[in-house]
Design an enzyme around this catalytic site. Structure first.
Site, mmCIF file in Angstrom:
data_model
loop_
_atom_site.group_PDB
_atom_site.id
_atom_site.type_symbol
_atom_site.label_atom_id
_atom_site.label_comp_id
_atom_site.label_asym_id
_atom_site.label_seq_id
_atom_site.Cartn_x
_atom_site.Cartn_y
_atom_site.Cartn_z
ATOM 1 N N SER A 1 3.660 6.463 4.208
ATOM 2 C CA SER A 1 3.362 5.055 3.965
ATOM 3 C C SER A 1 2.089 4.993 3.136
ATOM 4 O O SER A 1 1.093 5.632 3.477
ATOM 5 C CB SER A 1 3.163 4.304 5.291
ATOM 6 O OG SER A 1 2.962 2.925 5.054
ATOM 7 N N GLU A 2 2.121 4.267 2.036
ATOM 8 C CA GLU A 2 1.028 4.355 1.068
ATOM 9 C C GLU A 2 -0.293 3.783 1.554
ATOM 10 O O GLU A 2 -1.330 3.950 0.909
ATOM 11 C CB GLU A 2 1.434 3.693 -0.254
ATOM 12 C CG GLU A 2 1.673 2.214 -0.159
ATOM 13 C CD GLU A 2 2.680 1.734 -1.199
ATOM 14 O OE1 GLU A 2 2.351 0.774 -1.894
ATOM 15 O OE2 GLU A 2 3.762 2.312 -1.307
ATOM 16 N N ASN A 3 -0.279 3.084 2.709
ATOM 17 C CA ASN A 3 -1.559 2.645 3.253
ATOM 18 C C ASN A 3 -2.266 3.753 4.019
ATOM 19 O O ASN A 3 -3.358 3.543 4.555
ATOM 20 C CB ASN A 3 -1.380 1.402 4.137
ATOM 21 C CG ASN A 3 -0.370 1.603 5.247
ATOM 22 O OD1 ASN A 3 0.596 2.344 5.103
ATOM 23 N ND2 ASN A 3 -0.573 0.943 6.371
ATOM 24 N N SER B 1 -3.776 8.858 -0.242
ATOM 25 C CA SER B 1 -2.362 8.490 -0.278
ATOM 26 C C SER B 1 -1.857 8.389 -1.712
ATOM 27 O O SER B 1 -0.788 8.913 -2.057
ATOM 28 C CB SER B 1 -2.162 7.157 0.453
ATOM 29 O OG SER B 1 -0.797 6.817 0.517
ATOM 30 N N GLY C 1 2.182 -0.296 -4.718
ATOM 31 C CA GLY C 1 2.353 1.069 -5.209
ATOM 32 C C GLY C 1 3.580 1.252 -6.078
ATOM 33 O O GLY C 1 3.924 2.389 -6.418
#
Length: 218
Positions: free
Chosen positions: A47-49, A89, A129
């Site tokens: 998850s990009e967070n 990330s 993203g």
């Protein structure tokens, strides 16, 4: 078929594309449902967070306000999950360390170029993203219903929404068919729903190449 069932058909088919040991980023919307269909397959969900090791959706008693996806939805974590900041990330994404990105889309053109972050005339919350994943992931799978609420096809000759990048996606999975893109051709790889190839051709109003070998029972 209800809206939820349609989304589940798409997510389940996408889950079949994921392989053991892959690092996979799931976008918001339909892609988040893929976690429900992994069936014990060991895939590392990013998850990009700032998380590697996202688990399936939580039950009511598993909800933790501190555990959310990039889409701000409650999540669980798998054993051995790692947390890190947003810079790390995106270094994973931009450095080519994501094997597969599964992205919701608004449109895809005949070259496999997608639009998935802005609708003309509507407020824009931010790119997120999307563009990084389109460029950085080794493989990109689009997830979408084939038609809008107004019945307009999402597979189009030319994008009318802002592009997410010129990179061609590998697959588009919809509730009716799985599509691939090659040298400006749109290829029907599988028929999933109740539209025949001829009906798909008529409703999309663009040339299609038929490589569908069987009806997929979802």
């Amino acid at each position: 078929m209800s809206k939820l069932d349609v989304r589940a058909v798409i997510a389940k088919r996408i889950a079949q594309e994921l392989e053991e040991g892959q690092v996979v980023n799931l976008g918001i919307g339909i892609p988040t449902l893929v976690t429900s269909f992994m069936e014990g397959k060991e895939v590392y969900l990013q998850s990009e967070n700032g998380l590697l090791g996202m688990g399936p959706p939580p039950t009511e008693d598993q909800v933790d306000a501190d555990l959310i996806s990039a889409g701000k939805e409650s999540i669980t974590i798998s054993s051995g999950a790692s947390f890190f900041d947003s810079a790390d990330s995106f270094a994973m994404i931009r450095g080519g360390h994501i094997d597969v990105a599964v992205l919701g889309i608004l449109q895809v053109n005949t070259m496999g170029e997608i639009a998935n972050w802005a609708v003309p005339g509507q407020p824009i919350l931010g790119v997120g993203g999307a563009m990084d994943l389109v460029v950085g992931a080794k493989k990109v799978i689009g997830a979408a219903t084939l038609f809008t609420k107004d019945g307009e096809p999402k597979v189009v000759k030319d994008l009318s929404y802002p592009t997410s990048g010129i990179r061609q996606i590998e697959l588009l999975v919809t509730e009716y068919a799985v599509f691939a893109f090659e040298n400006g051709e749109v290829i029907v790889k599988e028929i999933i729903g109740d539209l025949s190839f001829e009906e798909l051709q008529e409703r999309l109003s663009i040339p299609l190449r038929n490589e569908a070998i069987s009806l997929i029972n979802m």
